[in-house]
Scaffold this active site. Sequence first.
Site, mmCIF file in Angstrom:
data_model
loop_
_atom_site.group_PDB
_atom_site.id
_atom_site.type_symbol
_atom_site.label_atom_id
_atom_site.label_comp_id
_atom_site.label_asym_id
_atom_site.label_seq_id
_atom_site.Cartn_x
_atom_site.Cartn_y
_atom_site.Cartn_z
ATOM 1 N N HIS A 392 0.814 -1.210 0.000
ATOM 2 C CA HIS A 392 0.000 0.000 0.000
ATOM 3 C C HIS A 392 0.853 1.269 0.000
ATOM 4 O O HIS A 392 0.337 2.372 -0.210
ATOM 5 C CB HIS A 392 -0.924 0.016 1.218
ATOM 6 C CG HIS A 392 -2.286 0.554 0.921
ATOM 7 N ND1 HIS A 392 -2.524 1.490 -0.071
ATOM 8 C CD2 HIS A 392 -3.502 0.293 1.465
ATOM 9 C CE1 HIS A 392 -3.809 1.780 -0.113
ATOM 10 N NE2 HIS A 392 -4.432 1.064 0.816
ATOM 11 N N ASP A 396 -2.001 2.180 -4.871
ATOM 12 C CA ASP A 396 -3.272 2.609 -4.289
ATOM 13 C C ASP A 396 -4.335 1.536 -4.515
ATOM 14 O O ASP A 396 -4.295 0.792 -5.501
ATOM 15 C CB ASP A 396 -3.736 3.925 -4.910
ATOM 16 C CG ASP A 396 -2.820 5.084 -4.546
ATOM 17 O OD1 ASP A 396 -2.177 5.009 -3.487
ATOM 18 O OD2 ASP A 396 -2.739 6.046 -5.342
#
Length: 422
Positions: A392, A396
Amino acid sequence: MAEYVFRTPDIGEGVAEVEIVAWHVKPGETVAEDQPLVDLMTDKATVEITSPVDGKLVSTAGEPGAKAAVGSVLAVLEVGAEAATSTPAAAPEPTRAVEAPVAAAPPAPAPAPVATAAPAAVAPALVARAPGAAPLASPAVRRRAQQLGVRLQFVPATGPAGRVTREDLDRFVAAGETVAAPAAAPAVRTGVEEVKVIGLRRQIAERMSEAKRRIPHFSYIEEVDVTELERLRGELNAQAADRPRLTLLPFLIRAVTRTLPRYPQINATYDDEAGVVRRHAAVHLGLATQTPTGLVVPVLRHAEALDLWAAATEIARLASACRAGKATRDELSGSTITLTSLGPLGGLATTPVINRPEVAILGPNKIVERPVVVGGQVVVRKMMNLSSSFDHRVVDGWDAAEFIQAIKRLLETPALLFVEAR
């Protein structure tokens, strides 16, 4: 006589230390030049190191599992005419895990002694039981019969309405009638086996711990209808019987390589210490492969340039090399994204761990037939979940979902796999 100090060789660029996997010669034994001396591991690749000289092994740097820095003393050999003419000793058998002694299981308890009913002056009248009728008995009598291993249907009954009484049961046992053998009690297992975590298993443990500690994972799972893809795969295998058999993986690889150019942040590696993301044009695809010694990840290089059969051939070759323990260090490093698959054991969904320093990993789950609604009608389709995990810090959630949805579209309409996008 003279001593020859053999230092840990540099067996790979950037390698600072190696792990000793196994010694082929014991201290006190002789060894010939170029005879296998020791196996060393680095980056999941095991390298066989041979002796540089004839001589007698005097000492070693450590037992299997010990780490040795490059350039440190690995072994000391005694060299000279006498040692050189000695007969080389045979390589010892591989070390095996020592199993902890297992205590013998206690004997099953003997049935409790049966109290014999006092003989009656007059034998009680037996009540006839209809053939096939279930015997009548109180819960206490049934429990006692079970403990004794007696089947009540064979016990003559004297109680009201053909009920088997406790006295009937005791009389039956005392008379030495044939009874069913009591069910054997499960054997008690004891003992603890200690297995030292070394070699490949330690490499896996360290890599997985580091990946989970440093990478904020998030997983995304999408359902894919592979009915048409499976039909196409069956046709291609039937028409090209002389070529490598196609599994799901070559098609998934093609879908991934066709999609990645639109999502360059996913075909990437992240050097978090330097704060640099390297986006790769080439797709060097890691293929998580289970071997007898643990999980390894050989690399399918330039997967974007392979057709279905070339990919299938290379997948089979790499898997065979890994399971035979012959994969080279170059074949086990340099991947940019990884596929992991449990094949028929794929389950409903997984949350795969990213192969650091990569930022994404995909894992197809097993294909199952189940009813789905298509155009308002319930039909049976071949369905598969596609599981994935992403870093992450780099990827995204929206981009990850779009990436998987694009792969889903190609798999559900397999003709698009072979049409150049505009």
